[in-house]
Enzyme design. Structure first.
Site, PDB file in Angstrom:
ATOM      1  N   SER A   9      12.137 -56.340  -1.420  1.00 31.18           N
ATOM      2  CA  SER A   9      12.826 -55.363  -2.262  1.00 31.18           C
ATOM      3  C   SER A   9      13.842 -56.099  -3.111  1.00 31.18           C
ATOM      4  O   SER A   9      14.781 -56.709  -2.589  1.00 31.18           O
ATOM      5  CB  SER A   9      13.549 -54.313  -1.415  1.00 31.18           C
ATOM      6  OG  SER A   9      14.488 -53.647  -2.229  1.00 31.18           O
ATOM      7  N   HIS A  34       8.595 -55.187  -4.514  1.00 37.53           N
ATOM      8  CA  HIS A  34       9.030 -53.806  -4.245  1.00 37.53           C
ATOM      9  C   HIS A  34      10.251 -53.477  -5.097  1.00 37.53           C
ATOM     10  O   HIS A  34      11.267 -54.174  -5.046  1.00 37.53           O
ATOM     11  CB  HIS A  34       9.351 -53.659  -2.758  1.00 37.53           C
ATOM     12  CG  HIS A  34       9.651 -52.251  -2.324  1.00 37.53           C
ATOM     13  ND1 HIS A  34       8.652 -51.331  -2.031  1.00 37.53           N
ATOM     14  CD2 HIS A  34      10.820 -51.609  -2.129  1.00 37.53           C
ATOM     15  CE1 HIS A  34       9.214 -50.185  -1.662  1.00 37.53           C
ATOM     16  NE2 HIS A  34      10.527 -50.324  -1.720  1.00 37.53           N
ATOM     17  N   ASP A  36      12.961 -50.608  -6.048  1.00 36.01           N
ATOM     18  CA  ASP A  36      13.587 -49.363  -5.587  1.00 36.01           C
ATOM     19  C   ASP A  36      14.306 -48.677  -6.737  1.00 36.01           C
ATOM     20  O   ASP A  36      15.299 -49.188  -7.251  1.00 36.01           O
ATOM     21  CB  ASP A  36      14.581 -49.670  -4.462  1.00 36.01           C
ATOM     22  CG  ASP A  36      13.872 -50.000  -3.159  1.00 36.01           C
ATOM     23  OD1 ASP A  36      13.029 -49.186  -2.736  1.00 36.01           O
ATOM     24  OD2 ASP A  36      14.139 -51.067  -2.584  1.00 36.01           O
ATOM     25  N   MET A  38      16.432 -45.533  -7.911  1.00 39.61           N
ATOM     26  CA  MET A  38      17.308 -44.498  -7.351  1.00 39.61           C
ATOM     27  C   MET A  38      18.086 -43.812  -8.465  1.00 39.61           C
ATOM     28  O   MET A  38      18.528 -44.474  -9.409  1.00 39.61           O
ATOM     29  CB  MET A  38      18.284 -45.132  -6.359  1.00 39.61           C
ATOM     30  CG  MET A  38      17.605 -45.927  -5.250  1.00 39.61           C
ATOM     31  SD  MET A  38      18.813 -46.540  -4.074  1.00 39.61           S
ATOM     32  CE  MET A  38      17.732 -47.546  -3.009  1.00 39.61           C
ATOM     33  N   HIS A  67       8.935 -47.777  -5.873  1.00 38.63           N
ATOM     34  CA  HIS A  67       9.342 -46.725  -4.942  1.00 38.63           C
ATOM     35  C   HIS A  67      10.340 -45.820  -5.663  1.00 38.63           C
ATOM     36  O   HIS A  67      11.477 -46.207  -5.888  1.00 38.63           O
ATOM     37  CB  HIS A  67       9.961 -47.414  -3.711  1.00 38.63           C
ATOM     38  CG  HIS A  67      10.491 -46.482  -2.682  1.00 38.63           C
ATOM     39  ND1 HIS A  67      11.261 -46.918  -1.617  1.00 38.63           N
ATOM     40  CD2 HIS A  67      10.357 -45.143  -2.526  1.00 38.63           C
ATOM     41  CE1 HIS A  67      11.584 -45.887  -0.859  1.00 38.63           C
ATOM     42  NE2 HIS A  67      11.060 -44.791  -1.390  1.00 38.63           N
ATOM     43  N   MET A  69      12.801 -42.947  -5.898  1.00 39.43           N
ATOM     44  CA  MET A  69      13.701 -42.037  -5.165  1.00 39.43           C
ATOM     45  C   MET A  69      14.463 -41.243  -6.207  1.00 39.43           C
ATOM     46  O   MET A  69      15.672 -41.404  -6.397  1.00 39.43           O
ATOM     47  CB  MET A  69      14.641 -42.870  -4.270  1.00 39.43           C
ATOM     48  CG  MET A  69      13.915 -43.487  -3.079  1.00 39.43           C
ATOM     49  SD  MET A  69      14.795 -44.877  -2.337  1.00 39.43           S
ATOM     50  CE  MET A  69      14.165 -46.214  -3.361  1.00 39.43           C
ATOM     51  N   MET A 138       9.587 -44.589   5.937  1.00 42.01           N
ATOM     52  CA  MET A 138      10.975 -45.030   5.779  1.00 42.01           C
ATOM     53  C   MET A 138      11.600 -45.194   7.165  1.00 42.01           C
ATOM     54  O   MET A 138      11.708 -44.228   7.918  1.00 42.01           O
ATOM     55  CB  MET A 138      11.782 -43.990   4.984  1.00 42.01           C
ATOM     56  CG  MET A 138      11.360 -43.801   3.533  1.00 42.01           C
ATOM     57  SD  MET A 138      11.426 -45.295   2.530  1.00 42.01           S
ATOM     58  CE  MET A 138      13.152 -45.765   2.665  1.00 42.01           C
ATOM     59  N   PHE A 144      20.139 -47.249   0.356  1.00 42.41           N
ATOM     60  CA  PHE A 144      20.820 -48.543   0.407  1.00 42.41           C
ATOM     61  C   PHE A 144      20.014 -49.569   1.182  1.00 42.41           C
ATOM     62  O   PHE A 144      19.284 -49.212   2.116  1.00 42.41           O
ATOM     63  CB  PHE A 144      22.189 -48.380   1.088  1.00 42.41           C
ATOM     64  CG  PHE A 144      23.071 -47.386   0.392  1.00 42.41           C
ATOM     65  CD1 PHE A 144      23.793 -47.735  -0.740  1.00 42.41           C
ATOM     66  CD2 PHE A 144      23.131 -46.070   0.847  1.00 42.41           C
ATOM     67  CE1 PHE A 144      24.571 -46.794  -1.409  1.00 42.41           C
ATOM     68  CE2 PHE A 144      23.907 -45.121   0.184  1.00 42.41           C
ATOM     69  CZ  PHE A 144      24.629 -45.491  -0.946  1.00 42.41           C
ATOM     70  N   ASP A 176       9.521 -49.431   5.354  1.00 44.85           N
ATOM     71  CA  ASP A 176      10.635 -49.788   4.461  1.00 44.85           C
ATOM     72  C   ASP A 176      11.970 -49.499   5.130  1.00 44.85           C
ATOM     73  O   ASP A 176      12.288 -48.352   5.428  1.00 44.85           O
ATOM     74  CB  ASP A 176      10.492 -48.953   3.177  1.00 44.85           C
ATOM     75  CG  ASP A 176      11.465 -49.362   2.083  1.00 44.85           C
ATOM     76  OD1 ASP A 176      12.286 -50.270   2.297  1.00 44.85           O
ATOM     77  OD2 ASP A 176      11.385 -48.741   0.998  1.00 44.85           O
ATOM     78  N   GLY A 177      12.755 -50.565   5.349  1.00 50.29           N
ATOM     79  CA  GLY A 177      14.133 -50.412   5.810  1.00 50.29           C
ATOM     80  C   GLY A 177      14.410 -51.108   7.129  1.00 50.29           C
ATOM     81  O   GLY A 177      13.724 -50.870   8.123  1.00 50.29           O
ATOM     82  N   GLY A 178      15.376 -52.011   7.110  1.00 52.44           N
ATOM     83  CA  GLY A 178      15.784 -52.680   8.350  1.00 52.44           C
ATOM     84  C   GLY A 178      14.743 -53.618   8.929  1.00 52.44           C
ATOM     85  O   GLY A 178      14.726 -53.874  10.138  1.00 52.44           O
ATOM     86  N   GLY A 198      14.275 -56.417   2.041  1.00 53.26           N
ATOM     87  CA  GLY A 198      15.261 -56.836   1.052  1.00 53.26           C
ATOM     88  C   GLY A 198      16.181 -57.882   1.638  1.00 53.26           C
ATOM     89  O   GLY A 198      16.074 -59.082   1.332  1.00 53.26           O
TER      90      GLY A 198
HETATM   91  C1  DX5 Z   1      16.101 -48.104   0.799  1.00 44.42           C
HETATM   92  C2  DX5 Z   1      15.068 -48.912   0.047  1.00 44.42           C
HETATM   93  C3  DX5 Z   1      14.639 -50.167   0.722  1.00 44.42           C
HETATM   94  C4  DX5 Z   1      15.734 -51.125   1.001  1.00 44.42           C
HETATM   95  C5  DX5 Z   1      15.283 -52.122   2.031  1.00 44.42           C
HETATM   96  O1  DX5 Z   1      16.293 -46.900   0.159  1.00 44.42           O
HETATM   97  O2  DX5 Z   1      13.909 -48.124  -0.158  1.00 44.42           O
HETATM   98  O3  DX5 Z   1      13.572 -50.765   0.032  1.00 44.42           O
HETATM   99  O4  DX5 Z   1      16.217 -51.763  -0.128  1.00 44.42           O
HETATM  100  O5  DX5 Z   1      16.360 -52.937   2.297  1.00 44.42           O
HETATM  101  P1  DX5 Z   1      16.525 -53.772   3.639  1.00 44.42           P
HETATM  102  O6  DX5 Z   1      15.313 -54.595   3.816  1.00 44.42           O
HETATM  103  O7  DX5 Z   1      17.759 -54.551   3.356  1.00 44.42           O
HETATM  104  O8  DX5 Z   1      16.724 -52.787   4.769  1.00 44.42           O
HETATM  105 ZN    ZN Z   2      11.994 -49.010  -0.999  1.00 42.36          ZN
END
Ligand code: DX5
Ligand code: ZN
Length: 220
Positions: A9, A34, A36, A38, A67, A69, A138, A144, A176-178, A198
């Site tokens: 990301s 990827h 993001d 927003m 992606h 959002m 997710m 974030f 996606d995430g963490g 990310g």
């Molecule tokens: C959150 C995003 C993710 C995020 C992932 O809304 O969709 O793609 O940036 O970030 P990390 O890998 O740092 O959790």
């Molecule tokens: Zn994402």
């Protein structure tokens, strides 16, 4: 088991050098890029618009995994398709008629993805599965980077994997995430074949990207 596809990301990249950052992760072994998007309304953060996607397009031939959002979302599909998106993923909560949104993405010649927020059940896919190319589970609430992985989503990944098998269609299952080297393994064990990362990709700067991606793939 095959190594998962890694989709860094760029939310965690150095925004002052985005083109260079995209070239660096491409060279370091990223499978997809990827992006993001927003809107400060559907999620509490503002990031990237189609102009930036278009500017980044010449920097990598790898698929752009966009992606969205944003809400409403339908009005922006054409702009992101024209900017160079390959996969366009939307949240069912982002518009009143998600099936129509999926049809619109495919009519633009792009792959269509559905993102499931942590509280959104796998069942949401029941009447969409025959028309989508990707499911994005997710494992944090969107908005974030740098948040902690929500472990309850592993059950959802398993449930979605079963739905995909039953459909008999080639649908990507992305998380996606963490994501770090440990949670990556949990996700692939549960049935994921693509992982967004990310923080874990960009940590340490460009000299570390190849090792970071290899660690996520489990090929280090
Ligand atoms: C959150 C995003 C993710 C995020 C992932 O809304 O969709 O793609 O940036 O970030 P990390 O890998 O740092 O959790
Ligand atoms: Zn994402």
């Amino acid at each position: 088991m095959a190594a998962p596809l890694i989709a860094p990301s760029i939310l965690s990249a150095d925004f002052a050098r985005l083109g260079e950052e995209v070239r660096a992760i491409d060279a370091a072994g990223a499978d997809w890029i990827h992006i993001d998007v927003m809107d400060g309304h559907f999620v509490p953060n503002l990031t990237i618009g189609p102009g930036v996607v278009k500017a980044l397009r010449p920097h990598s031939a790898k698929p752009f995994d966009v992606h969205l959002m944003v809400s409403p979302v339908d009005v922006y599909l054409e702009a992101f398709a024209a900017a160079g998106a390959d996969i366009i993923t939307v949240h069912p909560e982002a518009g009143p008629h998600v099936h129509r949104t999926i049809q619109a993405i495919r009519a633009l010649g792009k792959q269509a993805g559905i993102a499931l927020n942590p509280a959104t059940p796998a069942k949401t896919l029941d009447y969409l599965i025959d028309d989508i190319d990707l499911v994005l589970v997710m494992s944090v609430n969107p908005g974030f980077g740098g948040q902690s992985f929500i472990t309850s989503q592993l059950r959802k990944i398993e449930a979605v994997r079963k739905m995909i098998e039953k459909s008999g269609r080639a649908i990507h299952l992305e998380v996606d995430g963490g994501i770090d080297a440990v949670t990556a393994r949990c996700c692939t064990d549960a049935g994921a074949n693509a992982l967004v990362a990310g923080t874990a990709t960009f940590k340490g700067g460009p000299d570390h990207y190849a090792a970071n991606i290899a660690a996520l793939k489990g090929t280090d």
